[in-house]
Design a protein around this motif. Structure first.
Motif, mmCIF file in Angstrom:
data_model
loop_
_atom_site.group_PDB
_atom_site.id
_atom_site.type_symbol
_atom_site.label_atom_id
_atom_site.label_comp_id
_atom_site.label_asym_id
_atom_site.label_seq_id
_atom_site.Cartn_x
_atom_site.Cartn_y
_atom_site.Cartn_z
ATOM 1 N N PRO A 9 0.851 -1.194 0.000
ATOM 2 C CA PRO A 9 0.000 0.000 0.000
ATOM 3 C C PRO A 9 0.880 1.234 0.000
ATOM 4 O O PRO A 9 1.920 1.259 0.645
ATOM 5 C CB PRO A 9 -0.797 -0.122 1.306
ATOM 6 C CG PRO A 9 -0.154 -1.203 2.102
ATOM 7 C CD PRO A 9 0.641 -2.040 1.179
ATOM 8 N N GLY A 10 0.478 2.240 -0.786
ATOM 9 C CA GLY A 10 1.271 3.460 -0.855
ATOM 10 C C GLY A 10 2.353 3.440 -1.911
ATOM 11 O O GLY A 10 3.079 4.421 -2.085
ATOM 12 N N ALA A 11 2.455 2.333 -2.667
ATOM 13 C CA ALA A 11 3.492 2.239 -3.700
ATOM 14 C C ALA A 11 3.086 2.972 -4.974
ATOM 15 O O ALA A 11 3.910 3.184 -5.863
ATOM 16 C CB ALA A 11 3.791 0.775 -4.019
ATOM 17 N N GLU A 114 8.532 -1.483 -6.069
ATOM 18 C CA GLU A 114 9.317 -1.613 -4.832
ATOM 19 C C GLU A 114 9.537 -0.250 -4.179
ATOM 20 O O GLU A 114 9.999 0.692 -4.822
ATOM 21 C CB GLU A 114 10.669 -2.260 -5.161
ATOM 22 C CG GLU A 114 11.477 -2.642 -3.947
ATOM 23 C CD GLU A 114 12.749 -3.398 -4.330
ATOM 24 O OE1 GLU A 114 12.837 -4.588 -3.998
ATOM 25 O OE2 GLU A 114 13.631 -2.787 -4.958
ATOM 26 N N VAL A 115 9.204 -0.169 -2.892
ATOM 27 C CA VAL A 115 9.401 1.067 -2.140
ATOM 28 C C VAL A 115 9.657 0.703 -0.679
ATOM 29 O O VAL A 115 9.086 -0.258 -0.161
ATOM 30 C CB VAL A 115 8.163 1.999 -2.285
ATOM 31 C CG1 VAL A 115 6.913 1.319 -1.785
ATOM 32 C CG2 VAL A 115 8.378 3.322 -1.571
ATOM 33 N N GLU A 116 10.544 1.446 -0.020
ATOM 34 C CA GLU A 116 10.892 1.169 1.369
ATOM 35 C C GLU A 116 9.682 1.396 2.284
ATOM 36 O O GLU A 116 8.855 2.274 2.041
ATOM 37 C CB GLU A 116 12.033 2.084 1.825
ATOM 38 C CG GLU A 116 13.369 1.806 1.151
ATOM 39 C CD GLU A 116 13.966 0.482 1.568
ATOM 40 O OE1 GLU A 116 13.704 0.041 2.706
ATOM 41 O OE2 GLU A 116 14.689 -0.134 0.755
ATOM 42 N N GLU A 117 9.596 0.600 3.340
ATOM 43 C CA GLU A 117 8.450 0.667 4.243
ATOM 44 C C GLU A 117 8.314 2.050 4.879
ATOM 45 O O GLU A 117 7.207 2.572 5.001
ATOM 46 C CB GLU A 117 8.583 -0.409 5.324
ATOM 47 C CG GLU A 117 7.365 -0.539 6.195
ATOM 48 C CD GLU A 117 7.314 -1.848 6.968
ATOM 49 O OE1 GLU A 117 7.149 -1.780 8.200
ATOM 50 O OE2 GLU A 117 7.444 -2.916 6.359
ATOM 51 N N ALA A 198 9.947 2.328 -7.234
ATOM 52 C CA ALA A 198 8.758 3.180 -7.252
ATOM 53 C C ALA A 198 8.988 4.529 -6.578
ATOM 54 O O ALA A 198 8.056 5.136 -6.045
ATOM 55 C CB ALA A 198 7.585 2.458 -6.606
ATOM 56 N N LEU A 199 10.223 5.008 -6.582
ATOM 57 C CA LEU A 199 10.537 6.337 -6.070
ATOM 58 C C LEU A 199 10.784 7.282 -7.239
ATOM 59 O O LEU A 199 11.383 6.888 -8.245
ATOM 60 C CB LEU A 199 11.784 6.298 -5.187
ATOM 61 C CG LEU A 199 11.615 5.778 -3.754
ATOM 62 C CD1 LEU A 199 12.968 5.748 -3.064
ATOM 63 C CD2 LEU A 199 10.640 6.644 -2.972
#
Length: 215
Positions: A9-11, A114-117, A198-199
């Protein structure tokens, strides 16, 4: 192309799904849209799903799978589709494989955003919504209002939804790690997984995904 989009979620899955589907000229099929359509059209699957939802229970996999199957059999999905939110676990992934195999089709790729928590928590917990018009959305870091707590557009009070609190976000992430993340290894073992950072700006992430699909 037949693509599955995964990520925490949030990616930014919903945003990327819309852009990718448009670029690839295939329908964007999201779990949320499937449920809303079936419930609003009062289909048998919709009625069954609503009964579980009204009772506060999770909708069984078989109902979600049935909705997805019906949608993928529509004419506009004949040349491909982009699945967003389905499959959400390995059982659903296995069911999808069986569905496609039965129709003589297969997935082309699984895109993992892919994105850091900590970044996910920052993105979601920083959102602020206008009480007067929920379409007015701000972010304490990325799109801050001119006056703290006040909507730039209509002057309404900005607030944080309960679903956006850090505690709720971390709980959603835990559910993702437990239920959905295992499908990443499932698809990786099939050689279908493509990981996308995903940044960055939305168009940059879309370009990375499109470049990866071309390969």
């Amino acid at each position: 192309m037949r693509i599955v989009l995964v990520g925490p979620p949030g990616a930014g899955k919903g945003t990327q799904a819309a852009f990718l589907a448009k670029n690839l000229s295939i329908p964007h099929i999201s779990t949320g849209d499937l449920f809303r359509a079936n419930i609003s059209q009062n289909t048998e699957l919709g009625r069954r799903a609503k009964a579980f939802m009204d009772a506060g229970d999770l909708v069984p996999d078989e109902i979600t799978i049935g909705m997805a199957k019906d949608r993928m059999e529509q004419p506009d999905a004949a040349n491909g589709f982009l699945l967003d939110g389905f499959p959400r676990n390995v059982s659903q992934a296995e069911a999808l494989d069986e569905m496609l195999k039965g129709a003589g089709m297969k997935l082309d790729a699984v895109l993992d955003l892919e994105v850091e928590e900590d970044e996910v928590v920052k993105r979601i917990a920083g959102r602020r919504i206008c009480r007067l018009d929920s379409s007015h959305v701000f972010h304490v870091t990325y799109a801050a209002p001119k006056v703290e707590g006040v909507c730039d557009t209509c002057g309404g009070e900005l607030y944080q939804r309960d679903d956006d609190s850090e505690a709720t976000v971390r709980n959603r992430l835990e559910v993702y790690h437990t239920q959905t993340e295992p499908i990443i290894d499932y698809y990786k073992s099939q050689g279908l997984l493509v990981t996308i950072a995903a940044l960055g700006e939305v168009h940059e992430i879309t370009k990375r995904a499109m470049d990866a699909l071309k390969k």
